[in-house]
Design a protein around this motif. Structure first.
Motif, short mmCIF file in Angstrom:
data_model
loop_
_atom_site.label_atom_id
_atom_site.label_comp_id
_atom_site.label_asym_id
_atom_site.label_seq_id
_atom_site.Cartn_x
_atom_site.Cartn_y
_atom_site.Cartn_z
N GLN A 45 2.05 29.10 -1.03
CA GLN A 45 1.82 29.62 -2.37
C GLN A 45 1.19 31.01 -2.33
O GLN A 45 1.18 31.71 -3.34
N PHE A 46 0.67 31.41 -1.18
CA PHE A 46 0.12 32.74 -1.00
C PHE A 46 0.98 33.50 0.00
O PHE A 46 1.38 32.97 1.02
N SER A 47 1.26 34.75 -0.31
CA SER A 47 2.03 35.58 0.61
C SER A 47 1.11 36.15 1.69
O SER A 47 -0.12 36.10 1.58
N ALA A 48 1.73 36.72 2.72
CA ALA A 48 0.93 37.36 3.76
C ALA A 48 0.09 38.50 3.17
O ALA A 48 -1.05 38.71 3.57
N THR A 49 0.66 39.21 2.19
CA THR A 49 -0.08 40.30 1.55
C THR A 49 -1.30 39.79 0.81
O THR A 49 -2.36 40.44 0.80
N ASP A 50 -1.19 38.61 0.19
CA ASP A 50 -2.35 38.01 -0.47
C ASP A 50 -3.49 37.79 0.54
O ASP A 50 -4.66 38.06 0.23
N TRP A 51 -3.13 37.29 1.69
CA TRP A 51 -4.14 37.05 2.73
C TRP A 51 -4.73 38.36 3.23
O TRP A 51 -5.93 38.45 3.49
N LEU A 52 -3.90 39.38 3.38
CA LEU A 52 -4.40 40.67 3.85
C LEU A 52 -5.31 41.33 2.82
O LEU A 52 -6.33 41.93 3.18
N ASP A 53 -4.96 41.21 1.54
CA ASP A 53 -5.83 41.74 0.49
C ASP A 53 -7.19 41.04 0.52
O ASP A 53 -8.24 41.67 0.37
N GLN A 54 -7.15 39.72 0.71
CA GLN A 54 -8.40 38.97 0.80
C GLN A 54 -9.18 39.40 2.05
O GLN A 54 -10.41 39.48 2.04
N GLY A 55 -8.45 39.67 3.12
CA GLY A 55 -9.09 40.12 4.35
C GLY A 55 -9.84 41.43 4.15
O GLY A 55 -10.96 41.59 4.66
N LEU A 56 -9.26 42.36 3.42
CA LEU A 56 -9.94 43.63 3.16
C LEU A 56 -11.18 43.42 2.29
O LEU A 56 -12.21 44.07 2.50
N LYS A 57 -11.09 42.50 1.33
CA LYS A 57 -12.27 42.19 0.51
C LYS A 57 -13.38 41.57 1.36
O LYS A 57 -14.55 41.92 1.23
N THR A 58 -12.98 40.65 2.24
CA THR A 58 -13.96 40.01 3.12
C THR A 58 -14.57 41.01 4.08
O THR A 58 -15.79 41.00 4.31
N LEU A 59 -13.74 41.87 4.63
CA LEU A 59 -14.23 42.91 5.54
C LEU A 59 -15.24 43.80 4.85
O LEU A 59 -16.30 44.13 5.40
N THR A 60 -14.94 44.19 3.62
CA THR A 60 -15.83 45.07 2.86
C THR A 60 -17.15 44.37 2.52
O THR A 60 -18.22 44.96 2.62
N GLY A 61 -17.05 43.11 2.12
CA GLY A 61 -18.24 42.40 1.66
C GLY A 61 -19.07 41.76 2.74
O GLY A 61 -20.30 41.69 2.63
N SER A 62 -18.41 41.29 3.82
CA SER A 62 -19.13 40.51 4.83
C SER A 62 -19.02 41.05 6.24
O SER A 62 -19.63 40.52 7.16
N GLY A 63 -18.22 42.07 6.45
CA GLY A 63 -18.08 42.64 7.78
C GLY A 63 -16.98 41.99 8.60
O GLY A 63 -16.43 40.96 8.23
N PHE A 64 -16.68 42.61 9.72
CA PHE A 64 -15.55 42.16 10.55
C PHE A 64 -15.79 40.79 11.18
O PHE A 64 -14.84 40.09 11.53
#
Length: 204
Positions: A45-64
């Motif tokens: 139900q989620f595309s790879a782009t959805d996961w990557l967008d979430q990854g950038l949010k997580t990276l920004t908010g919580s670090g690598f």
């Protein structure tokens, strides 16, 4: 005691037999029909782009260090199996994430600048965008690059891409190549300093 003519009994048996055969045939046809398509699993139900967008949010908010299947899946509200639907492992996800970062923070911006009317200066527009807002994602990626070789290479590559674009723009305005390269470098140093600073740019 009533009795039935043999012919009536025969006709009755024929009708019963015929109905029985039709019933069996109907059941067989139904059983041979293609079963209805199963509902797609939640993982898809989620595309790879959805996961990557979430990854950038997580990276920004919580670090690598938060770029792992478990925290990402939790943020998306699905199981870890959903993560592995699109990515072979965490390393593959991180590699795709760095490419996604380059696409949205550089390639898309350059593509938009290329569409500007001829009476607008791409460098002026680029500077307005670069210095017009805080850039926490830039900080997060560069912090990541201090400890991860793949991230360091991605940052190095994107720095060269941005510098090359600005140099070419200055050269297109008539500056000698050496001067164009020097102007691009100075502006990029200013951009890096601004992006890594926690102080807002003073407006005049």
């Amino acid at each position: 005691r009533a009795s039935f003519p043999p012919l009536a009994i025969h006709n009755c048996m024929v009708r019963i037999s015929r109905r029985w055969r039709l019933s069996i045939q109907s059941c067989m046809v139904k059983s041979m029909k293609t079963p209805p398509a199963k509902r797609r699993p939640r993982a898809d139900q989620f595309s790879a782009t959805d996961w990557l967008d979430q990854g950038l949010k997580t990276l920004t908010g919580s670090g690598f260090t938060a770029l792992k299947a478990e925290p990402l899946a939790k943020a998306m509200g699905v199981s870890r199996g959903s993560f592995y639907w699109h990515f072979a492992d965490v390393a593959a996800f991180r590699s795709a994430l760095l490419k996604h970062w380059r696409e949205i923070t550089t390639e898309q911006i350059i593509a938009n600048l290329e569409q500007l009317p001829k009476n607008k200066n791409p460098i002026d527009e680029l500077l307005r965008r670069a210095f017009g807002r805080r850039l926490p994602l830039e900080i997060a990626v560069r912090n990541w690059a201090t400890v991860d070789p793949a991230a360091r290479l991605a940052v190095h590559t994107i720095d060269k891409r941005r510098l090359s674009y600005m140099e070419n723009q200055f050269a297109a305005q008539g500056y000698p190549r050496v001067t164009a390269r020097a102007r691009a470098q100075v502006l990029y140093w200013a951009f890096l300093g601004f992006s890594l600073s926690d102080k807002p740019l003073t407006k005049t």
